[in-house]
Design a protein around this motif. Structure first.
Motif, PDB file in Angstrom:
ATOM      1  N   ALA A  83       0.005   1.005   7.270  1.00  0.00           N
ATOM      2  CA  ALA A  83       0.432   1.368   5.822  1.00  0.00           C
ATOM      3  C   ALA A  83       0.656   0.038   5.219  1.00  0.00           C
ATOM      4  O   ALA A  83       0.282   0.041   3.953  1.00  0.00           O
ATOM      5  CB  ALA A  83       1.812   2.349   5.935  1.00  0.00           C
ATOM      6  N   GLY A  86      -2.668  -1.816   4.281  1.00  0.00           N
ATOM      7  CA  GLY A  86      -3.465  -1.118   3.571  1.00  0.00           C
ATOM      8  C   GLY A  86      -2.837  -1.154   2.135  1.00  0.00           C
ATOM      9  O   GLY A  86      -3.718  -1.355   1.043  1.00  0.00           O
ATOM     10  N   GLN A  87      -1.346  -1.058   1.805  1.00  0.00           N
ATOM     11  CA  GLN A  87      -0.911  -1.153   0.760  1.00  0.00           C
ATOM     12  C   GLN A  87      -0.958  -2.382   0.189  1.00  0.00           C
ATOM     13  O   GLN A  87      -1.455  -2.739  -1.146  1.00  0.00           O
ATOM     14  CB  GLN A  87       0.446  -0.713   0.713  1.00  0.00           C
ATOM     15  N   PHE A  91      -4.406  -0.791  -2.173  1.00  0.00           N
ATOM     16  CA  PHE A  91      -3.750  -0.022  -3.155  1.00  0.00           C
ATOM     17  C   PHE A  91      -2.796  -0.588  -4.179  1.00  0.00           C
ATOM     18  O   PHE A  91      -2.810  -0.537  -5.083  1.00  0.00           O
ATOM     19  CB  PHE A  91      -3.032   1.157  -2.263  1.00  0.00           C
ATOM     20  N   GLY A 112      -5.845   9.511   1.685  1.00  0.00           N
ATOM     21  CA  GLY A 112      -6.097   8.276   1.093  1.00  0.00           C
ATOM     22  C   GLY A 112      -7.159   7.987  -0.062  1.00  0.00           C
ATOM     23  O   GLY A 112      -6.856   7.055  -0.824  1.00  0.00           O
ATOM     24  N   TYR A 144      -0.284   5.423   1.746  1.00  0.00           N
ATOM     25  CA  TYR A 144      -0.721   4.318   1.056  1.00  0.00           C
ATOM     26  C   TYR A 144      -0.121   4.490  -0.646  1.00  0.00           C
ATOM     27  O   TYR A 144      -1.063   4.203  -1.416  1.00  0.00           O
ATOM     28  CB  TYR A 144      -2.278   4.191   1.079  1.00  0.00           C
TER      29      TYR A 144
END
Length: 260
Positions: A83, A86-87, A91, A112, A144
């Motif tokens: 997480a 990915g963030q 994101f 996602g 995310y």
């Protein structure tokens, strides 16, 4: 970086990123997330690119979720890292990008996929689009940014219901909720987004960068959005775009912004 799961098309001041994993309904895996990070970074650094559109290949899906096979056996530590990385890499990176990003949602935007669309600066959906955060049906939660951005867009109660039921909503309900700005036919989706992008590209890219920063600050618990706006407003006065914009207005001509 050689892209395997995405491709980019450029037309004048507009770039379109297409996620191209049709057999997986464009699901996000680690490779795709990294490719998207690189693509957004490179396009943001290109002064000729004024707007970015992101969409999915085919007519079935924008992004149908994350690639579950990659993390089904993860530990607690690995889940947190998944997480966090990915963030940071995609994101939050997209949400704070200086270049405006429009999500063209064609078909399913789940998990996602919806989180990626919500990280974009705004969203346009095709009439066949379906959106949802089904993570709790897998024994996990959105990781995310979904638990944060969905309430900001649709309100706490609606977000709670969408997340807890793990259900999907259609494009008309998404429009009614304020999750998407417009709903158009599948055929009109990209041309419609390009028309909006063209209108955006006529304006000062420097001012837009400051506007994005100020708007985002209003949704951060540790920032004073009004103070950020004041600083950003003042900083605009020192730009060549401000000089050109005000001169063009006074001269009654169309502005030709230098982007600085």
């Amino acid at each position: 970086m050689d892209f395997e799961n995405i491709y980019i098309e450029e037309d004048n001041n507009l770039a379109t990123i297409t996620i191209n994993r049709p057999k997986k309904l464009n699901a996000l895996n680690k490779r795709t997330i990294e490719e998207l990070h690189v693509a957004f970074k490179e396009l943001d650094e290109d002064r000729d690119i004024k707007v970015i559109i992101i969409t999915g290949s085919g007519e079935k899906a924008f992004v149908a979720g994350a690639d579950i096979s990659e993390f089904a056996n993860f530990s607690v530590k690995e889940g947190r890292q998944l997480a966090a990385v990915g963030q940071q890499h995609l994101f939050d990176f997209v949400a704070n990008l200086s270049t405006p990003v429009i999500a063209a949602i064609n078909g399913f935007a789940l998990g996602g996929g919806l989180e990626l669309a919500m990280a974009c600066h705004f969203r346009v959906a095709s009439s066949n689009a379906r959106m949802g955060l089904p993570e709790v049906s897998l024994g996990v939660i959105p990781g995310y940014g979904g638990t944060q951005r969905l309430p900001q867009l649709v309100g706490k109660g609606r977000a709670m219901e969408m997340i807890m039921t793990a259900g999907m909503i259609d494009s008309d309900k998404a429009f009614g909720y304020g999750l998407v700005n417009h709903v158009v036919s599948s055929e009109e989706l990209l041309p419609f987004c390009m028309k909006i992008a063209s209108r955006i590209s006529n304006n000062s890219s420097v001012a837009i960068k400051h506007a994005i920063k100020a708007i985002n600050a209003g949704f951060k618990y540790d920032a004073d959005g009004y103070s950020v706006e004041i600083d950003a407003f003042g900083n605009c006065f020192g730009t060549d775009d401000f000089k050109e914009g005000t001169s063009a207005f006074l001269d009654k001509r169309k502005a030709d912004f230098p982007g600085s």
